[in-house]
Scaffold this motif. Structure first.
Motif, mmCIF file in Angstrom:
data_model
loop_
_atom_site.group_PDB
_atom_site.id
_atom_site.type_symbol
_atom_site.label_atom_id
_atom_site.label_comp_id
_atom_site.label_asym_id
_atom_site.label_seq_id
_atom_site.Cartn_x
_atom_site.Cartn_y
_atom_site.Cartn_z
ATOM 1 N N UNK A 109 -17.059 17.962 44.758
ATOM 2 C CA UNK A 109 -17.784 18.736 45.753
ATOM 3 C C UNK A 109 -18.551 17.831 46.714
ATOM 4 N N UNK A 110 -18.839 16.612 46.261
ATOM 5 C CA UNK A 110 -19.671 15.697 47.046
ATOM 6 C C UNK A 110 -18.837 14.666 47.803
ATOM 7 N N UNK A 111 -17.756 14.196 47.218
ATOM 8 C CA UNK A 111 -16.915 13.203 47.892
ATOM 9 C C UNK A 111 -15.517 13.209 47.307
ATOM 10 N N UNK A 112 -14.519 12.834 48.113
ATOM 11 C CA UNK A 112 -13.142 12.927 47.615
ATOM 12 C C UNK A 112 -12.700 11.677 46.862
ATOM 13 N N UNK A 113 -13.283 10.516 47.152
ATOM 14 C CA UNK A 113 -12.895 9.299 46.437
ATOM 15 C C UNK A 113 -13.943 9.007 45.378
ATOM 16 N N UNK A 114 -13.550 9.183 44.116
ATOM 17 C CA UNK A 114 -14.539 9.173 43.029
ATOM 18 C C UNK A 114 -14.346 7.952 42.130
ATOM 19 N N UNK A 115 -15.411 7.180 41.945
ATOM 20 C CA UNK A 115 -15.434 6.100 40.960
ATOM 21 C C UNK A 115 -16.124 6.595 39.702
ATOM 22 N N UNK A 116 -15.671 6.126 38.546
ATOM 23 C CA UNK A 116 -16.220 6.618 37.277
ATOM 24 C C UNK A 116 -16.796 5.455 36.462
ATOM 25 N N UNK A 117 -17.977 5.664 35.887
ATOM 26 C CA UNK A 117 -18.577 4.688 34.968
ATOM 27 C C UNK A 117 -18.727 5.338 33.600
ATOM 28 N N UNK A 118 -18.218 4.663 32.564
ATOM 29 C CA UNK A 118 -18.341 5.183 31.199
ATOM 30 C C UNK A 118 -18.392 4.064 30.186
ATOM 31 N N UNK A 119 -18.320 4.440 28.916
ATOM 32 C CA UNK A 119 -18.434 3.426 27.868
ATOM 33 C C UNK A 119 -17.139 3.247 27.069
ATOM 34 N N UNK A 120 -16.111 4.074 27.365
ATOM 35 C CA UNK A 120 -14.829 3.907 26.683
ATOM 36 C C UNK A 120 -13.952 2.890 27.406
ATOM 37 N N UNK A 121 -12.771 2.639 26.845
ATOM 38 C CA UNK A 121 -11.863 1.667 27.474
ATOM 39 C C UNK A 121 -11.337 2.181 28.812
ATOM 40 N N UNK A 122 -11.146 3.487 28.901
ATOM 41 C CA UNK A 122 -10.732 4.081 30.177
ATOM 42 C C UNK A 122 -11.519 5.368 30.407
ATOM 43 N N UNK A 123 -11.329 5.958 31.576
ATOM 44 C CA UNK A 123 -12.045 7.207 31.875
ATOM 45 C C UNK A 123 -11.627 8.276 30.872
ATOM 46 N N UNK A 124 -12.561 9.139 30.444
ATOM 47 C CA UNK A 124 -12.193 10.242 29.547
ATOM 48 C C UNK A 124 -11.078 11.092 30.171
ATOM 49 N N UNK A 125 -10.272 11.697 29.310
ATOM 50 C CA UNK A 125 -9.098 12.452 29.747
ATOM 51 C C UNK A 125 -9.435 13.515 30.804
ATOM 52 N N UNK A 126 -10.569 14.197 30.627
ATOM 53 C CA UNK A 126 -10.902 15.273 31.578
ATOM 54 C C UNK A 126 -11.101 14.711 32.987
ATOM 55 N N UNK A 127 -11.671 13.528 33.107
ATOM 56 C CA UNK A 127 -11.869 12.907 34.426
ATOM 57 C C UNK A 127 -10.515 12.576 35.049
ATOM 58 N N UNK A 129 -7.652 14.047 34.442
ATOM 59 C CA UNK A 129 -6.949 15.285 34.802
ATOM 60 C C UNK A 129 -7.574 15.977 36.011
ATOM 61 N N UNK A 130 -8.895 16.060 36.033
ATOM 62 C CA UNK A 130 -9.564 16.766 37.136
ATOM 63 C C UNK A 130 -9.462 15.960 38.430
ATOM 64 N N UNK A 131 -9.665 14.652 38.350
ATOM 65 C CA UNK A 131 -9.733 13.842 39.572
ATOM 66 C C UNK A 131 -8.352 13.476 40.119
ATOM 67 N N UNK A 132 -7.371 13.321 39.251
ATOM 68 C CA UNK A 132 -6.029 12.968 39.725
ATOM 69 C C UNK A 132 -6.084 11.747 40.629
ATOM 70 N N UNK A 133 -5.428 11.854 41.787
ATOM 71 C CA UNK A 133 -5.398 10.711 42.722
ATOM 72 C C UNK A 133 -6.736 10.449 43.399
ATOM 73 N N UNK A 134 -7.700 11.354 43.211
ATOM 74 C CA UNK A 134 -9.025 11.111 43.785
ATOM 75 C C UNK A 134 -9.845 10.126 42.945
ATOM 76 N N UNK B 111 -10.269 25.689 34.998
ATOM 77 C CA UNK B 111 -8.885 25.467 34.559
ATOM 78 C C UNK B 111 -8.253 24.352 35.368
ATOM 79 N N UNK B 112 -7.276 23.686 34.772
ATOM 80 C CA UNK B 112 -6.698 22.527 35.472
ATOM 81 C C UNK B 112 -5.538 22.915 36.390
ATOM 82 N N UNK B 113 -4.841 24.013 36.095
ATOM 83 C CA UNK B 113 -3.737 24.426 36.966
ATOM 84 C C UNK B 113 -4.226 25.547 37.866
#
Lengths: 224, 224
Positions: A109-127, A129-134, B111-113
């Motif tokens: 809602x705030x910006x289309x190009x999203x960077x993610x910071x977390x503590x796992x090896x990669x972004x959590x699955x939901x990020x 799936x939701x962000x896709x190419x963004x 939802x994702x889809x």
């Protein structure tokens, strides 16, 4: 207007009331229309920080949520990995959310190009799936292994470094993928070091939960 | 708690107060913490429904918003095409949003889809950008050319048909890409005909605007 009564389920085990209640207190500060109650799962003093710690937390979360739901308007599993959220959607009769999907969704809602910071090896699955190419990049602060490491002086320096990298990469907004970054007050910390907006996971989970509770009140039903 | 004072800028020209105020009234019903004031741009009785009607609306929206902002906490351009929103972000000193980006972003929380229903030839650009590969289909109700056509008996039948197509296609959630669908109370209408959740654009714009106003209050600043 009656306050919404929200359960805040922490996946970090603690008997220190100040630490336990910190997300609930932030939520009440951000959203005066909610009243929170907080509980935590047993035997995970370092929270959820990898696949194994996620997996063993799921049945504990489901068990606690089932016993708790009757006294609540909505339940927040306050963890960016959204542990047990999909399972609970089929079980609970109140709205349920994690921190991850709301943070990823609100960041768009705030910006289309999203960077993610977390503590796992990669972004959590939901990020993912939701962000896709963004999703333009993911950073784990150097030497940070769990949520407690984010609270140290060294951890905070590394959070700043991660955020700066994502801004340089062209990020228009940074989404936090660990609620420990809320506890570390990283949103305010980063304000002095980067010029793009940061989406705090505790803020986003609260906003989206309010949305879900209101939606159900207005349009009714489980699905609509 | 003081109510947030939100401007609702309609891109449909009308001097009928009941029609003019309908989005503001819905917002106040959904979100008791806001108080709205509504104004509309001149000379567009059929609103925004294609590239040309969008283009001629933009300078009118900017002009009205600039004169209006001083008395507001936030401004909603209540149109799924998000007309003039990007331009206004660089001009206004209050949070500004359209209906499109909030609806697309909030739908990903549910939802994702995502299937989209609107009145243009294709989904508005913001839906395409926010949803990416999560956009599973777009439907324009048959014979509906502008927002007013959505309010007829025939228009409502076609809204139902569009929603059913998107559900059959595997949509987990339907995002409205026209605020005229809110005016037509299509969320409640569809409840009887499909089993997936529908995201109402006026609801989403309100929720996300509240989020932006709260975020600024908590974390301060223009960017953070």
């Amino acid at each position: 207007m009656d306050k919404l009564k929200l359960g805040v389920l922490r996946v970090l085990t603690t008997d220190d009331e100040n630490i336990l209640n910190i997300h609930g207190e932030l939520l009440e500060k951000y959203f005066p229309e909610v009243k929170t109650e907080t509980k935590c799962i047993p035997d995970q003093p370092n929270g959820i920080y990898d696949d194994e710690s996620h997996k063993i937390a799921v049945p504990k979360i489901i068990s606690l949520a089932k016993r708790w739901q009757e006294s609540l308007d909505g339940l927040i599993i306050s963890c960016a990995g959204d542990p047990a959220v999909e399972e609970l959607k089929g079980i609970l009769s109140i709205p349920v959310t994690g921190a991850g999907t709301p943070t990823a969704a609100y960041s768009l809602n705030i910006g289309k190009k999203v960077g993610v910071i977390g503590i796992g090896k990669k972004a959590p699955q939901s990020y993912i799936e939701v962000l896709g190419n963004n999703l333009i990049g993911y950073e784990k602060p150097h030497n940070v292994k769990n949520t407690n490491d984010l609270q140290t002086k060294e951890g905070k320096k590394e959070i700043i470094r991660s955020a700066q990298k994502l801004e340089e990469k062209g990020g228009q907004v940074i989404a936090f993928a660990c609620t420990g970054l809320s506890t570390a007050k990283a949103s305010l910390l980063l304000k002095e070091h980067i010029s793009i907006q940061v989406i705090d996971a505790v803020f986003a989970e609260g906003l989206m939960m309010i949305g879900m509770c209101r939606y159900r009140k207005v349009f009714g039903g489980d699905n609509l």
